[in-house]
Design a protein around this motif. Structure first.
Motif, mmCIF file in Angstrom:
data_model
loop_
_atom_site.group_PDB
_atom_site.id
_atom_site.type_symbol
_atom_site.label_atom_id
_atom_site.label_comp_id
_atom_site.label_asym_id
_atom_site.label_seq_id
_atom_site.Cartn_x
_atom_site.Cartn_y
_atom_site.Cartn_z
ATOM 1 N N ARG A 141 0.723 -1.281 -0.246
ATOM 2 C CA ARG A 141 0.243 -0.210 -0.416
ATOM 3 C C ARG A 141 1.360 1.347 -0.080
ATOM 4 N NH1 ARG A 141 -4.964 -1.207 3.442
ATOM 5 N NH2 ARG A 141 -6.143 -3.160 2.710
ATOM 6 N N TYR A 142 1.965 1.115 0.790
ATOM 7 C CA TYR A 142 3.029 2.816 0.539
ATOM 8 C C TYR A 142 3.180 2.244 -0.760
ATOM 9 C CZ TYR A 142 6.901 4.976 1.384
ATOM 10 O OH TYR A 142 7.939 6.033 1.600
ATOM 11 N N THR A 149 0.652 4.134 -3.088
ATOM 12 C CA THR A 149 1.328 5.684 -2.894
ATOM 13 C C THR A 149 2.042 6.279 -3.472
ATOM 14 O OG1 THR A 149 2.285 5.867 -0.741
ATOM 15 C CG2 THR A 149 -0.434 5.138 -0.396
ATOM 16 N N VAL A 193 -4.407 7.952 -1.286
ATOM 17 C CA VAL A 193 -5.099 7.237 0.221
ATOM 18 C C VAL A 193 -6.006 6.734 0.407
ATOM 19 C CG1 VAL A 193 -5.792 8.176 2.421
ATOM 20 C CG2 VAL A 193 -4.603 10.240 0.870
ATOM 21 N N GLN A 194 -5.994 5.529 1.503
ATOM 22 C CA GLN A 194 -6.190 4.734 1.569
ATOM 23 C C GLN A 194 -6.226 3.812 2.968
ATOM 24 O OE1 GLN A 194 -6.274 0.957 -0.993
ATOM 25 N NE2 GLN A 194 -6.704 1.812 -2.349
ATOM 26 N N PHE A 195 -7.336 3.940 4.083
ATOM 27 C CA PHE A 195 -6.915 4.376 5.611
ATOM 28 C C PHE A 195 -7.579 2.488 5.856
ATOM 29 C CE2 PHE A 195 -7.502 8.267 5.925
ATOM 30 C CZ PHE A 195 -5.962 8.731 6.625
ATOM 31 N N GLN A 226 -11.118 4.651 14.208
ATOM 32 C CA GLN A 226 -11.642 4.889 12.747
ATOM 33 C C GLN A 226 -12.918 4.644 12.072
ATOM 34 O OE1 GLN A 226 -8.628 3.839 9.873
ATOM 35 N NE2 GLN A 226 -7.728 5.726 10.443
ATOM 36 N N GLU A 236 -10.087 11.735 3.476
ATOM 37 C CA GLU A 236 -9.185 11.475 2.526
ATOM 38 C C GLU A 236 -8.906 12.682 1.107
ATOM 39 O OE1 GLU A 236 -11.253 7.621 2.104
ATOM 40 O OE2 GLU A 236 -10.492 6.352 3.146
ATOM 41 N N ILE A 278 0.955 10.312 6.088
ATOM 42 C CA ILE A 278 0.737 9.002 5.521
ATOM 43 C C ILE A 278 1.893 7.845 6.368
ATOM 44 C CG2 ILE A 278 0.607 6.394 3.618
ATOM 45 C CD1 ILE A 278 -0.398 9.063 1.694
ATOM 46 N N LYS A 287 0.814 8.599 10.561
ATOM 47 C CA LYS A 287 -1.033 8.361 10.934
ATOM 48 C C LYS A 287 -0.691 7.098 10.511
ATOM 49 C CE LYS A 287 -1.377 12.352 13.271
ATOM 50 N NZ LYS A 287 -0.995 11.396 14.837
ATOM 51 N N GLN A 288 -1.016 6.801 9.179
ATOM 52 C CA GLN A 288 -1.210 5.323 8.799
ATOM 53 C C GLN A 288 -0.259 4.188 9.159
ATOM 54 O OE1 GLN A 288 -2.730 5.499 4.533
ATOM 55 N NE2 GLN A 288 -3.255 3.536 4.945
ATOM 56 N N TYR A 289 1.110 4.814 8.879
ATOM 57 C CA TYR A 289 1.610 3.272 9.617
ATOM 58 C C TYR A 289 2.042 2.972 10.572
ATOM 59 C CZ TYR A 289 1.117 2.337 3.913
ATOM 60 O OH TYR A 289 -0.286 2.177 3.180
#
Length: 188
Positions: free
Chosen positions: A33-34, A37, A102-104, A110, A122, A137, A140-142
């Motif tokens: 996913r990273y 992006t 961007v995908q959460f 969440q 998003e 990203i 906060k996401q990883y």
């Protein structure tokens, strides 16, 4: 919770294939996913992600000194993505590229946010300047620490902190402005 450091150690020091498989299973989707992006090309992102893991397995004995396997993976993936972009004659530096998706991955916090609000968030993240977006990203996401993000992006930890602060300010303003506009539209 998987002890990825232990798996990495077993993989690099003992050549343990089961540990490698568990390590791979744990990190593949995260790394994919990273990378996606960064490149906005899922097929190439998948290929690069596989290449990173093949490299890990092939060079496992030389990776014994790696202290943080997660940061190592992100750095390796980012470097390969940059190399790919250069080979494809995309002379646009990664931090100036606008190509992020961007995908959460939802967690309990969440899930409490409405689908509409997540859509707004998003959209606001996609509108961030590229460097702010990547820092946001990664942190906060990883869940990477500032120092880890600094290592991945080859920045100072202070720059990462500043970029995250900029991202948070812009996101707060963008989301609250959109909410105010939505409320105003519904009341008229």
């Amino acid at each position: 919770m998987i002890d990825t450091a232990s798996l990495f150690r077993k993989m690099t020091e003992e050549g343990n294939q089961i540990a490698f498989r568990r390590f791979y299973d744990h990190f593949f989707v995260i790394l994919f996913r990273y990378t996606a992006t960064l490149l906005r090309d899922k097929e190439v992102a998948e290929e690069i992600t596989h290449d990173v893991f093949v490299h890990c397995w092939q060079k496992r004995t030389s990776l014994r000194e790696v202290r943080n396997p997660q940061v190592f993976l992100f750095v390796a993936a980012r470097n390969r993505a940059v190399d790919y972009m250069r080979r494809k004659n995309r002379n646009v530096p990664l931090e100036e590229s606008d190509e992020y998706d961007v995908q959460f991955m939802p967690d309990p916090e969440q899930l409490m946010i409405t689908t509409e609000m997540m859509g707004r968030l998003e959209e606001a993240i996609r509108e961030l300047p590229p460097k702010c977006r990547e820092v946001f990203i990664l942190v906060k996401q990883y869940g990477l620490k500032y120092k880890e993000v600094a290592d991945v992006m080859q920045l100072s930890a202070k720059t990462v902190e500043n970029q995250l602060a900029i991202a948070m300010r812009k996101l707060t303003l963008a989301v609250s402005f959109r909410l105010e506009m939505e409320v105003a539209r519904k009341t008229h």
